[in-house]
Design an enzyme around this catalytic site. Structure first.
Site, PDB file in Angstrom:
ATOM      1  CB  CYS A 189      -0.893   0.106   1.249  1.00  0.00           C
ATOM      2  SG  CYS A 189      -1.813   1.692   1.470  1.00  0.00           S
ATOM      3  N   GLY A 226      -2.186  10.873   0.725  1.00  0.00           N
ATOM      4  CA  GLY A 226      -2.804  10.819  -0.895  1.00  0.00           C
ATOM      5  C   GLY A 226      -3.711  10.957  -1.191  1.00  0.00           C
ATOM      6  CD  GLU A 227      -7.876  11.034  -4.777  1.00  0.00           C
ATOM      7  OE1 GLU A 227      -7.432  10.498  -4.194  1.00  0.00           O
ATOM      8  OE2 GLU A 227      -7.550  10.484  -6.343  1.00  0.00           O
ATOM      9  CB  SER A 260      -7.756   3.647  -3.552  1.00  0.00           C
ATOM     10  OG  SER A 260      -8.970   3.691  -3.523  1.00  0.00           O
ATOM     11  CB  SER A 303     -13.034   6.237  -1.239  1.00  0.00           C
ATOM     12  OG  SER A 303     -11.605   5.529  -1.366  1.00  0.00           O
ATOM     13  CG  LEU A 304     -20.255   5.797  -3.043  1.00  0.00           C
ATOM     14  CD1 LEU A 304     -19.676   6.387  -3.820  1.00  0.00           C
ATOM     15  CD2 LEU A 304     -21.123   4.530  -3.953  1.00  0.00           C
ATOM     16  CB  CYS A 325      -7.756   1.708   5.269  1.00  0.00           C
ATOM     17  SG  CYS A 325      -7.876   0.532   4.379  1.00  0.00           S
TER      18      CYS A 325
HETATM   19  N1  SAH Z   1      -7.547   9.126  -1.402  1.00  0.00           N
HETATM   20  C1  SAH Z   1      -7.308   8.030  -1.971  1.00  0.00           C
HETATM   21  C2  SAH Z   1      -6.247   7.447  -1.838  1.00  0.00           C
HETATM   22  C3  SAH Z   1      -5.656   6.945   0.185  1.00  0.00           C
HETATM   23  S1  SAH Z   1      -7.845   6.823   1.262  1.00  0.00           S
HETATM   24  C4  SAH Z   1      -9.343   7.628  -2.065  1.00  0.00           C
HETATM   25  O1  SAH Z   1      -9.175   8.470  -0.710  1.00  0.00           O
HETATM   26  O2  SAH Z   1      -9.140   6.431  -1.836  1.00  0.00           O
HETATM   27  C5  SAH Z   1      -7.649   4.453   0.912  1.00  0.00           C
HETATM   28  C6  SAH Z   1      -8.182   4.658   2.208  1.00  0.00           C
HETATM   29  O3  SAH Z   1      -8.993   4.660   3.757  1.00  0.00           O
HETATM   30  C7  SAH Z   1      -9.921   4.911   1.089  1.00  0.00           C
HETATM   31  O4  SAH Z   1     -11.021   4.176   0.820  1.00  0.00           O
HETATM   32  C8  SAH Z   1     -10.311   5.463   1.990  1.00  0.00           C
HETATM   33  O5  SAH Z   1     -12.243   6.567   2.055  1.00  0.00           O
HETATM   34  C9  SAH Z   1     -10.248   5.056   3.261  1.00  0.00           C
HETATM   35  N2  SAH Z   1     -10.295   5.843   5.040  1.00  0.00           N
HETATM   36  C10 SAH Z   1      -9.712   6.553   5.228  1.00  0.00           C
HETATM   37  N3  SAH Z   1      -9.654   6.770   6.480  1.00  0.00           N
HETATM   38  C11 SAH Z   1     -10.568   5.745   7.001  1.00  0.00           C
HETATM   39  C12 SAH Z   1     -11.185   4.913   8.441  1.00  0.00           C
HETATM   40  N4  SAH Z   1     -10.249   6.003   9.468  1.00  0.00           N
HETATM   41  N5  SAH Z   1     -11.034   4.066   8.371  1.00  0.00           N
HETATM   42  C13 SAH Z   1     -10.948   3.388   7.240  1.00  0.00           C
HETATM   43  N6  SAH Z   1     -10.459   4.080   6.392  1.00  0.00           N
HETATM   44  C14 SAH Z   1     -10.399   4.897   6.256  1.00  0.00           C
END
Ligand code: SAH
Length: 346
Positions: free
Chosen positions: A107, A165-166, A197, A220-221, A339
């Site tokens: 990751c 990051g995004e 993602s 990430s919906l 995550c």
């Molecule tokens: N910016 C990208 C990738 C990084 S986040 C994105 O938004 O997809 C990776 C994943 O972790 C995303 O699905 C995000 O929504 C989720 N995520 C973020 N904070 C979290 C948390 N505290 N608990 C569980 N998942 C989380």
């Protein structure tokens, strides 16, 4: 004053070949050095043993290799490994190795911090400091591949861009990194084993579709209802679900690649039948599957993982509508590697 030396890995192979010709050497020398830089992941010019001492010195005079350094490695009781990665300018990002019976997944981070403002994510609390360069993303993958071989006796099998990051806000560098990761001149990994993602930047999703990329897409919906999504992911006000939906339909029409939706069910936020029905409707726009991910607490309890019943309700409704759903357990929670927990605590 000495002018700042250039990061040699910012050069394409062709540019490197050109450099050698301009310096009275053969273009072929460029191929040799390129192989050292990427496939062999050399940290120093001195490591390039089939290149003469004079040439190495000449490179040293003109360039730097901005290799990352794994400053700290933490191991979770479940086998997950988190690397704190120091960049050449002293900033730190994190990457994670997630082992399962059959796979090792890396990751990786794409930015230092994040410019988005998801209210449940620890990385959002750091402001975005800069984008990572392609070589800095590539190096994270190499470091995890090495750890996978060392600790699990097998190479890395999958990569997810789910670290800090995004990725779509650092589009060009992420694509260049993936190009090197999948190239036979780099790591030669299959793009099918790579997932980018995104929180959903419609314009960039369309761009990727136009470029017919071969890697997978996860979005990430977290909610398929605009008001709710905007309240937890404020940038949704700028990129509403209608635009996201349109971009995803376009993505599928071009790539024929099923989309994965990442979704956390939170108490009092989206743990209702109405929210689950909205997700089902959203899933029907383009072929997709849903990963229900566990919430990893990052704060004082404003967000809480919903009850098991609510998660089960989601699972049943999705399944009865023919949508594949997986319930994902967190990994590496004890070392803040799960995550949304990446925030350079150390
Ligand atoms: N910016 C990208 C990738 C990084 S986040 C994105 O938004 O997809 C990776 C994943 O972790 C995303 O699905 C995000 O929504 C989720 N995520 C973020 N904070 C979290 C948390 N505290 N608990 C569980 N998942 C989380």
């Amino acid at each position: 004053m000495e002018t700042k030396k250039k990061d040699i890995r910012a050069l394409t192979k062709e540019q490197l070949r050109q450099f050698f010709v301009e310096h009275g050497d053969k273009a072929f020398r460029g191929n040799q050095v390129y192989e050292w830089l990427w496939q062999k992941s050399a940290h120093t010019f001195d490591a390039m043993t089939n290149v003469s001492k004079e040439t190495r010195q000449m490179l040293e005079d003109n360039f730097v290799i901005n290799h990352i350094r794994v400053d700290q490695m933490q191991r979770s009781s479940d086998g997950t490994i988190k690397n704190a990665v120091r960049l050449h300018d002293g900033l730190v990002v994190e990457s994670v190795l997630i082992p399962t019976e059959t796979r090792t997944t890396a990751c990786v981070s794409s930015q230092v911090g994040c410019s988005l403002d998801c209210r449940f994510c620890a990385t959002a609390r750091m402001k975005r400091m800069r984008n990572l360069n392609p070589d800095e993303i590539y190096d994270q993958v190499v470091a995890i591949d090495n750890e996978s071989r060392l600790y699990f006796d097998r190479p890395l099998s999958n990569i997810v861009f789910m670290g800090m990051g995004e990725p779509l806000m650092n589009y060009n560098n992420v694509l260049k990194a993936i190009e090197m990761i999948t190239s036979p001149e780099g790591l030669g990994m299959s793009p099918r084993r790579i997932t980018v993602s995104t929180s959903g930047v419609p314009k960039m999703i369309k761009k990727m579709a136009d470029e017919e990329v071969k890697f997978r897409l996860a979005v990430s919906l977290h909610s398929a209802i605009d008001e709710v999504r905007t309240s937890i992911m404020p940038f949704n006000a700028t990129f509403p679900l209608k635009d996201l939906r349109e971009a995803l339909e376009y993505w599928y029409s071009k790539t024929k690649n099923r989309i994965t939706y990442e979704y956390v069910v939170w108490k009092g936020i989206n743990d209702t039948r109405e929210a689950a029905d909205a997700l089902v409707r959203f899933c029907k726009f383009a072929p997709s599957k849903v990963n229900l991910i566990e919430y990893n607490p990052i704060d004082d309890g404003e967000f809480q993982q919903a009850n098991a019943d609510a998660v089960e309700m989601y699972q049943n409704i999705l399944e009865s509508n023919g949508i594949t759903v997986t319930v994902r357990r967190s990994r590496g929670k004890d070392i803040d590697a799960a995550c949304g927990q990446l925030a350079n605590k150390s």
